[in-house]
Design a protein around this motif. Structure first.
Motif, mmCIF file in Angstrom:
data_model
loop_
_atom_site.group_PDB
_atom_site.id
_atom_site.type_symbol
_atom_site.label_atom_id
_atom_site.label_comp_id
_atom_site.label_asym_id
_atom_site.label_seq_id
_atom_site.Cartn_x
_atom_site.Cartn_y
_atom_site.Cartn_z
ATOM 1 N N ALA A 81 95.889 -7.343 59.531
ATOM 2 C CA ALA A 81 96.426 -6.956 58.221
ATOM 3 C C ALA A 81 95.616 -7.595 57.099
ATOM 4 C CB ALA A 81 97.893 -7.358 58.127
ATOM 5 N N LEU A 82 95.239 -8.859 57.278
ATOM 6 C CA LEU A 82 94.437 -9.539 56.256
ATOM 7 C C LEU A 82 93.040 -8.921 56.145
ATOM 8 C CD1 LEU A 82 95.532 -13.219 56.966
ATOM 9 C CD2 LEU A 82 96.111 -11.835 54.963
ATOM 10 N N LEU A 83 92.480 -8.518 57.289
ATOM 11 C CA LEU A 83 91.187 -7.828 57.264
ATOM 12 C C LEU A 83 91.326 -6.479 56.549
ATOM 13 C CD1 LEU A 83 88.240 -7.446 58.060
ATOM 14 C CD2 LEU A 83 89.025 -6.646 60.301
ATOM 15 N N GLY A 84 92.412 -5.763 56.845
ATOM 16 C CA GLY A 84 92.668 -4.493 56.165
ATOM 17 C C GLY A 84 92.825 -4.677 54.666
ATOM 18 N N LEU A 85 93.519 -5.756 54.265
ATOM 19 C CA LEU A 85 93.681 -6.048 52.839
ATOM 20 C C LEU A 85 92.331 -6.292 52.176
ATOM 21 C CD1 LEU A 85 95.508 -6.647 50.400
ATOM 22 C CD2 LEU A 85 95.588 -9.026 51.182
ATOM 23 N N ALA A 86 91.474 -7.069 52.841
ATOM 24 C CA ALA A 86 90.136 -7.338 52.293
ATOM 25 C C ALA A 86 89.362 -6.030 52.127
ATOM 26 C CB ALA A 86 89.377 -8.309 53.191
#
Length: 200
Positions: A81-86
């Motif tokens: 999810a954090l990678l997707g946010l980035a």
């Protein structure tokens, strides 16, 4: 002057996230959670590096770190999810959706949240590399936003451009370079893609 100070604060945060985000699993997850919360709050508030915006973003960062530690059981989904946010924030910035008002800003928010959810679903497929890529991406976004705030005025960049993360092709290119350097700096080439004993 205030904008430049907070730009340097974001550069320092970006360096910590980009360099140490994948070094120790639980600490790295908390660092990436902090960066994700900070950037999401910063984006939702309008990307303005003023005292109030940065302080609220710091609160969002601490909330993101606390959430990351509470959800450590679901670390693969969270890292994804954090990678997707980035990725979502990078695309929103490149397309200029973060600067416009009304519909373009709403589309940017939907795109960023959709990328966050999509990354969470795909996170387990990336395995242990999700946190490495997420911390490299989030750290690079913080670095570029900080550089824009700290050095934009000296370069003659208009205030409106300084307030946007990845406001143009040059900034996006800088993001890609920082991302590649951060990812390569954290890779354990001996065990890339494999399981790590430190992760539990």
């Amino acid at each position: 002057m205030e904008q430049q100070f907070w730009g340097w604060v974001m550069i320092a945060l970006g360096l910590v996230v980009a360099i140490f985000g994948d070094r120790a699993f639980r600490v790295g997850l908390a660092i990436a959670g902090f960066a994700g919360g900070f950037l999401l709050a910063f984006f939702l508030l309008g990307n303005n590096p003023s005292l109030n915006h940065v302080l609220i973003s710091l609160v969002g960062g601490f909330a993101g770190a606390a959430l990351a530690m509470a959800l450590v059981k679901y670390s693969a989904h969270l890292a994804g999810a954090l990678l997707g946010l980035a990725a979502g924030l990078a695309i929103v910035g490149l397309l200029g959706l973060s600067a416009g008002g009304g519909i373009s800003r709403t589309i940017g928010i939907i795109l960023a949240i959709g990328a966050l959810v999509g990354g969470g679903v795909l996170g387990p497929w990336l395995g242990n590399n999700a946190l490495l890529l997420a911390s490299a991406g989030l750290g690079s976004l913080l670095l570029v936003a900080g550089l824009q705030a700290a050095f934009g005025p000296q370069l003659g960049v208009a205030d409106e451009s300084v307030r946007r993360i990845l406001s143009g092709p040059l900034s996006f290119t800088l993001f890609v370079i920082c991302f590649l350097l951060a990812a390569l700096g954290q890779i354990d080439f001996g065990g890339f893609g494999g399981s790590r004993k430190a992760r539990s």
